[in-house]
Design a protein around this motif. Structure first.
Motif, PDB file in Angstrom:
ATOM      1  N   PRO A  36      12.740 -18.189   0.782  1.00 15.17           N
ATOM      2  CA  PRO A  36      11.787 -18.415   1.796  1.00 15.17           C
ATOM      3  C   PRO A  36      11.733 -18.814   3.194  1.00 15.17           C
ATOM      4  CG  PRO A  36      12.640 -19.068  -0.480  1.00 15.17           C
ATOM      5  CD  PRO A  36      12.878 -18.016  -0.482  1.00 15.17           C
ATOM      6  N   LEU A  37      12.963 -18.897   3.052  1.00 17.89           N
ATOM      7  CA  LEU A  37      13.143 -19.543   4.767  1.00 17.89           C
ATOM      8  C   LEU A  37      13.031 -17.898   5.980  1.00 17.89           C
ATOM      9  CD1 LEU A  37      13.772 -21.010   7.362  1.00 17.89           C
ATOM     10  CD2 LEU A  37      16.265 -20.783   6.809  1.00 17.89           C
ATOM     11  N   VAL A  38      13.858 -17.219   5.222  1.00 27.84           N
ATOM     12  CA  VAL A  38      13.911 -15.597   6.787  1.00 27.84           C
ATOM     13  C   VAL A  38      12.426 -15.531   6.165  1.00 27.84           C
ATOM     14  CG1 VAL A  38      14.303 -13.202   6.104  1.00 27.84           C
ATOM     15  CG2 VAL A  38      16.278 -14.819   5.451  1.00 27.84           C
ATOM     16  N   ILE A  39      11.242 -15.236   5.039  1.00 29.38           N
ATOM     17  CA  ILE A  39      10.298 -15.222   5.605  1.00 29.38           C
ATOM     18  C   ILE A  39       8.742 -15.784   6.185  1.00 29.38           C
ATOM     19  CG2 ILE A  39       8.204 -14.629   3.927  1.00 29.38           C
ATOM     20  CD1 ILE A  39       9.929 -13.649   0.974  1.00 29.38           C
ATOM     21  N   GLU A  40       9.534 -17.253   6.105  1.00 25.50           N
ATOM     22  CA  GLU A  40       8.840 -18.599   6.623  1.00 25.50           C
ATOM     23  C   GLU A  40       9.251 -17.859   8.665  1.00 25.50           C
ATOM     24  OE1 GLU A  40       5.964 -20.440   8.758  1.00 25.50           O
ATOM     25  OE2 GLU A  40       6.311 -19.754   6.959  1.00 25.50           O
ATOM     26  N   LEU A  41      10.297 -17.467   8.468  1.00 23.21           N
ATOM     27  CA  LEU A  41      11.067 -17.481   9.923  1.00 23.21           C
ATOM     28  C   LEU A  41      10.410 -16.465  10.302  1.00 23.21           C
ATOM     29  CD1 LEU A  41      14.707 -18.214   9.608  1.00 23.21           C
ATOM     30  CD2 LEU A  41      12.733 -19.318  11.007  1.00 23.21           C
ATOM     31  N   CYS A  42      10.000 -15.195  10.290  1.00 25.32           N
ATOM     32  CA  CYS A  42       9.470 -13.615  10.125  1.00 25.32           C
ATOM     33  C   CYS A  42       7.687 -13.658  10.777  1.00 25.32           C
ATOM     34  CB  CYS A  42       9.903 -12.653   8.790  1.00 25.32           C
ATOM     35  SG  CYS A  42      11.514 -11.580   9.310  1.00 25.32           S
ATOM     36  N   ARG A  43       7.804 -14.408   9.504  1.00 25.98           N
ATOM     37  CA  ARG A  43       6.013 -14.761  10.047  1.00 25.98           C
ATOM     38  C   ARG A  43       5.278 -15.233  11.361  1.00 25.98           C
ATOM     39  NH1 ARG A  43       5.024 -16.639   4.149  1.00 25.98           N
ATOM     40  NH2 ARG A  43       3.859 -15.522   3.562  1.00 25.98           N
ATOM     41  N   GLN A  44       6.664 -16.616  11.853  1.00 29.83           N
ATOM     42  CA  GLN A  44       6.409 -17.216  13.020  1.00 29.83           C
ATOM     43  C   GLN A  44       6.911 -16.593  13.685  1.00 29.83           C
ATOM     44  OE1 GLN A  44       5.363 -20.328  13.547  1.00 29.83           O
ATOM     45  NE2 GLN A  44       5.291 -20.603  11.332  1.00 29.83           N
ATOM     46  N   ARG A  45       7.497 -15.626  13.740  1.00 28.48           N
ATOM     47  CA  ARG A  45       7.669 -14.682  15.234  1.00 28.48           C
ATOM     48  C   ARG A  45       6.981 -13.211  14.989  1.00 28.48           C
ATOM     49  NH1 ARG A  45       7.774 -12.426  18.583  1.00 28.48           N
ATOM     50  NH2 ARG A  45       9.213 -10.740  19.864  1.00 28.48           N
ATOM     51  N   TRP A  46       6.526 -12.767  13.667  1.00 31.29           N
ATOM     52  CA  TRP A  46       5.722 -11.565  14.109  1.00 31.29           C
ATOM     53  C   TRP A  46       4.077 -12.435  12.816  1.00 31.29           C
ATOM     54  CZ3 TRP A  46      10.696  -9.446  12.676  1.00 31.29           C
ATOM     55  CH2 TRP A  46      11.196  -9.173  13.460  1.00 31.29           C
ATOM     56  N   PRO A  47       3.512 -13.173  13.731  1.00 29.16           N
ATOM     57  CA  PRO A  47       2.462 -13.715  12.804  1.00 29.16           C
ATOM     58  C   PRO A  47       1.390 -12.632  12.545  1.00 29.16           C
ATOM     59  CG  PRO A  47       1.960 -14.156  14.863  1.00 29.16           C
ATOM     60  CD  PRO A  47       3.370 -13.726  15.040  1.00 29.16           C
ATOM     61  N   GLU A  48       1.317 -11.581  13.077  1.00 30.58           N
ATOM     62  CA  GLU A  48       0.882 -10.492  13.280  1.00 30.58           C
ATOM     63  C   GLU A  48       1.162  -9.004  14.020  1.00 30.58           C
ATOM     64  OE1 GLU A  48      -1.878 -11.090  17.560  1.00 30.58           O
ATOM     65  OE2 GLU A  48      -3.224 -10.804  15.457  1.00 30.58           O
ATOM     66  N   LEU A  49       0.550  -8.084  13.720  1.00 33.09           N
ATOM     67  CA  LEU A  49       1.875  -6.797  13.623  1.00 33.09           C
ATOM     68  C   LEU A  49       0.759  -6.839  15.430  1.00 33.09           C
ATOM     69  CD1 LEU A  49       1.120  -4.831  10.690  1.00 33.09           C
ATOM     70  CD2 LEU A  49       3.520  -5.855  11.275  1.00 33.09           C
ATOM     71  N   PRO A  50       1.580  -5.526  15.991  1.00 35.16           N
ATOM     72  CA  PRO A  50       0.889  -4.711  17.121  1.00 35.16           C
ATOM     73  C   PRO A  50       0.346  -3.552  16.893  1.00 35.16           C
ATOM     74  CG  PRO A  50       3.293  -4.338  16.525  1.00 35.16           C
ATOM     75  CD  PRO A  50       3.251  -5.452  16.055  1.00 35.16           C
TER      76      PRO A  50
END
Length: 271
Positions: free
Chosen positions: A165-179
């Motif tokens: 859950p923490l890793v997923i939320e951190l990734c969402r914060q870093r990549w809220p959308e794809l380039p």
């Protein structure tokens, strides 16, 4: 990557990960996240891909050497990703922590995809954190252990699942959308469509296969057995065998190796 146990250092590394989510560079976030994860579980490689349907997946972060990156990234992006169980799970919107063995079809490790491409990675096991994004996009952060290191142990997998859950939320914060990916040039009339949709079966449309035969081809290449395909399609195994014989006849092939080679050839022509 060997884990360490100091609680103070652990919290310090986690703080660095959180801070890096706001930075422009994906590498800094990836490096900080790898440093934190490696305190808890040992692994050899980490790679992050973004998935948008069947489009070529952008690589967002990697820890490979140039020669390793050629296999894990460059070759993968040329077409084999379409047969990757992680790719399928991502576009199907799975979320959480998953091991390859939990997602792979029943004959995956005997498939031509595995023999021709995946075996080149020399991996003992791959696990991933699956992060659905708004719309149909997704991010997958993969952790890999080489054969020399052996697969992830039960305790390691349990720990990673708890951390998901923490890793997923951190990734969402870093990549809220794809380039944004580079848009292909307008196609000529009657030219094959680029591979950019969820349904992979359309790449066979120019080969006079029926819709059912295209689905069978796709599942064979993924690593499904005749019995698995029959269950998925709700038909008898004998019917699947007939489809496979017809496919081989229409494509002028005699083996799964030739089918995989034809798949790669078609993908290359569509790039």
């Amino acid at each position: 990557m060997k884990g360490r146990t100091s609680r103070g250092d652990d919290f310090g590394d986690l703080a660095a990960v959180v801070a890096a989510t706001r930075e422009a560079s994906g590498d800094r976030f990836g490096e900080a996240l790898v440093a934190w994860l490696s305190r808890h579980v040992s692994f050899d490689h980490c790679v992050v891909f973004g998935y948008r349907g069947a489009a070529r997946p952008p690589m967002l972060f990697e820890t490979f050497s140039p020669s390793e990156s050629h296999v894990f990234v460059a070759l993968y992006q040329e077409g084999p990703y379409l047969l990757d169980p992680f790719h399928h799970a991502a576009v199907e919107r799975k979320e959480g922590f998953w091991r390859m063995r939990e997602l792979a079809p029943d004959r995956f490790y005997a498939s031509e995809y595995f023999r021709s491409y995946y075996s080149q990675t020399k991996l003992a096991e791959e696990v991933g954190f699956f992060v659905p994004l708004p719309g149909k996009d997704a991010v997958v952060l993969s952790l890999m252990r080489l054969k020399a290191s052996g697969p992830f142990g039960t305790a390691d997998a349990r720990k990673l699942r708890d951390m998901a859950p923490l890793v997923i939320e951190l990734c969402r914060q870093r990549w809220p959308e794809l380039p944004e990916t580079e848009q292909p040039a307008p196609a000529e009339k009657n030219a094959p469509a680029p591979v950019n949709e969820f349904d992979r079966t359309h790449i066979w449309e120019s080969l006079s296969l029926t819709v059912r035969e295209m689905h069978v081809v796709d599942m064979v290449l993924q690593g499904h057995s005749t019995e698995s395909i029959a269950r998925s399609l709700g038909v008898a195994p004998g019917t699947v065998k007939v489809h496979r014989r017809n496919i081989h006849r229409k494509l002028g092939i005699n083996s799964q190796a030739e089918l995989f080679a034809r798949f790669i050839q078609i993908i290359e022509k569509r790039r």
